[in-house]
Design a protein around this motif. Structure first.
Motif, short mmCIF file in Angstrom:
data_model
loop_
_atom_site.label_atom_id
_atom_site.label_comp_id
_atom_site.label_asym_id
_atom_site.label_seq_id
_atom_site.Cartn_x
_atom_site.Cartn_y
_atom_site.Cartn_z
N UNK A 197 -30.02 -34.29 38.01
CA UNK A 197 -28.85 -34.03 38.57
C UNK A 197 -27.92 -33.44 37.62
N UNK A 198 -28.16 -32.69 36.56
CA UNK A 198 -27.19 -32.10 35.80
C UNK A 198 -26.24 -33.09 35.00
N UNK A 199 -26.67 -34.28 34.97
CA UNK A 199 -25.69 -35.26 34.11
C UNK A 199 -26.71 -35.39 32.91
N UNK A 207 -25.87 -40.38 31.89
CA UNK A 207 -25.05 -40.27 33.38
C UNK A 207 -23.70 -39.63 33.54
N UNK A 208 -23.51 -39.11 32.30
CA UNK A 208 -22.03 -38.71 32.00
C UNK A 208 -21.86 -36.95 32.42
N UNK A 209 -21.05 -36.49 33.17
CA UNK A 209 -20.82 -35.21 33.44
C UNK A 209 -19.30 -34.81 33.50
N UNK A 210 -18.92 -33.56 33.28
CA UNK A 210 -17.65 -33.33 33.51
C UNK A 210 -17.34 -31.77 33.97
N UNK A 211 -16.32 -31.77 34.71
CA UNK A 211 -15.88 -30.38 34.97
C UNK A 211 -14.40 -30.18 35.06
N UNK A 212 -14.12 -29.30 34.18
CA UNK A 212 -12.72 -28.76 33.81
C UNK A 212 -12.31 -27.44 34.16
N UNK A 215 -14.93 -26.21 44.54
CA UNK A 215 -15.48 -26.21 43.12
C UNK A 215 -15.85 -27.60 42.87
N UNK A 216 -15.08 -28.69 43.18
CA UNK A 216 -15.62 -30.02 42.82
C UNK A 216 -16.68 -30.45 43.69
N UNK A 217 -16.68 -30.33 44.79
CA UNK A 217 -17.84 -30.55 45.78
C UNK A 217 -18.99 -29.78 45.48
N UNK A 218 -18.91 -28.86 45.05
CA UNK A 218 -20.12 -28.03 44.40
C UNK A 218 -20.51 -28.75 43.15
N UNK A 219 -19.70 -29.03 42.22
CA UNK A 219 -20.12 -29.71 41.06
C UNK A 219 -20.80 -31.25 41.32
N UNK A 220 -19.89 -31.75 42.37
CA UNK A 220 -20.80 -33.01 42.78
C UNK A 220 -22.10 -32.95 43.28
N UNK A 268 -24.48 -32.80 40.72
CA UNK A 268 -24.65 -33.91 40.09
C UNK A 268 -25.48 -34.97 40.85
N UNK A 269 -25.84 -34.43 41.91
CA UNK A 269 -26.57 -35.31 43.06
C UNK A 269 -26.01 -36.01 44.01
N UNK A 270 -24.53 -35.85 44.18
CA UNK A 270 -23.92 -36.36 45.15
C UNK A 270 -23.46 -35.49 46.28
N UNK A 271 -24.51 -35.59 47.44
CA UNK A 271 -24.31 -34.61 48.52
C UNK A 271 -22.96 -34.39 48.98
N UNK A 272 -22.69 -33.45 49.72
CA UNK A 272 -21.25 -33.10 50.12
C UNK A 272 -20.89 -34.07 51.25
N UNK A 273 -21.78 -34.72 52.06
CA UNK A 273 -21.73 -35.65 53.01
C UNK A 273 -21.60 -36.97 52.35
#
Length: 183
Positions: A28-30, A34-39, A55-60, A63-68
């Motif tokens: 999941x790109x982490x 399990x750490x990930x960061x977007x800035x 942008x945050x929803x796309x990044x999530x 990371x494996x956290x679907x938009x819903x």
């Protein structure tokens, strides 16, 4: 002679002439822990606040956290409210605001930070406005959704408003989303 590939090679690989395998990020790109960061910076406009949320929803999602997923919706709403406040109350002409979202896997949380250029307008204790007011509920929503939130001065200018949101593991969030869509 060692080949000039631009990539780091171990001593054994240099001897064999083989390149070292690139480091692989775990699912999941982490990172492996399990750490990930977007800035990112965004223009201090309503469109900039909307771009920040997207942008945050796309990044999530990466990371494996679907938009819903519940946590994605919660993080997106907190980002939207803090970004809207940065645009409305914290912008100065010609400045941008910064959004940073960290997923701290070991702590099972997201830390959201929105920084703007104005220190003079600091967040107050959230109070629900009268029913007939169309605005003024942003920090109240943040307080309801976040486990903790606050603000701090930003150097050299401005402030950072932050919030922490509890998060499960990405797989759990994705499974809950799929189960909800099947029901």
């Amino acid at each position: 002679m060692v080949p000039m590939t631009g990539k780091r090679m171990s001593a054994a690989e240099q001897a064999d002439g083989l390149e070292e395998a690139p480091s692989v990020r775990r699912g999941f790109g982490l990172s492996g822990n399990g750490y990930g960061s977007l800035s990112r910076q965004f223009p201090s406009t309503p469109q900039g606040a909307q771009e920040a949320r997207h942008a945050v929803v796309r990044q999530l999602g990466q990371w494996g956290f679907g938009p819903m997923a519940d946590v994605s919706c919660t993080v997106a709403l907190v980002v939207a409210e803090l970004a809207a406040n940065a645009v409305r109350h914290g912008s100065l002409p010609g400045t941008e605001f910064v959004v940073r979202v960290d997923h701290e896997g070991a702590a099972s949380r997201f830390r959201i930070e929105v920084s703007d250029a104005r220190l003079g307008r600091t967040p107050e204790e959230p109070v629900l406005p009268p029913d007939d007011r169309e605005s003024g509920r942003g920090l109240f929503l943040v307080e309801c959704l976040a486990s903790r939130w606050g603000w701090e001065p930003r150097h050299p200018i401005g402030k950072t408003v932050w919030a922490e949101v509890a998060a499960g593991r990405p797989q759990e969030a994705s499974v809950r989303t799929r189960e909800a869509s099947v029901d």
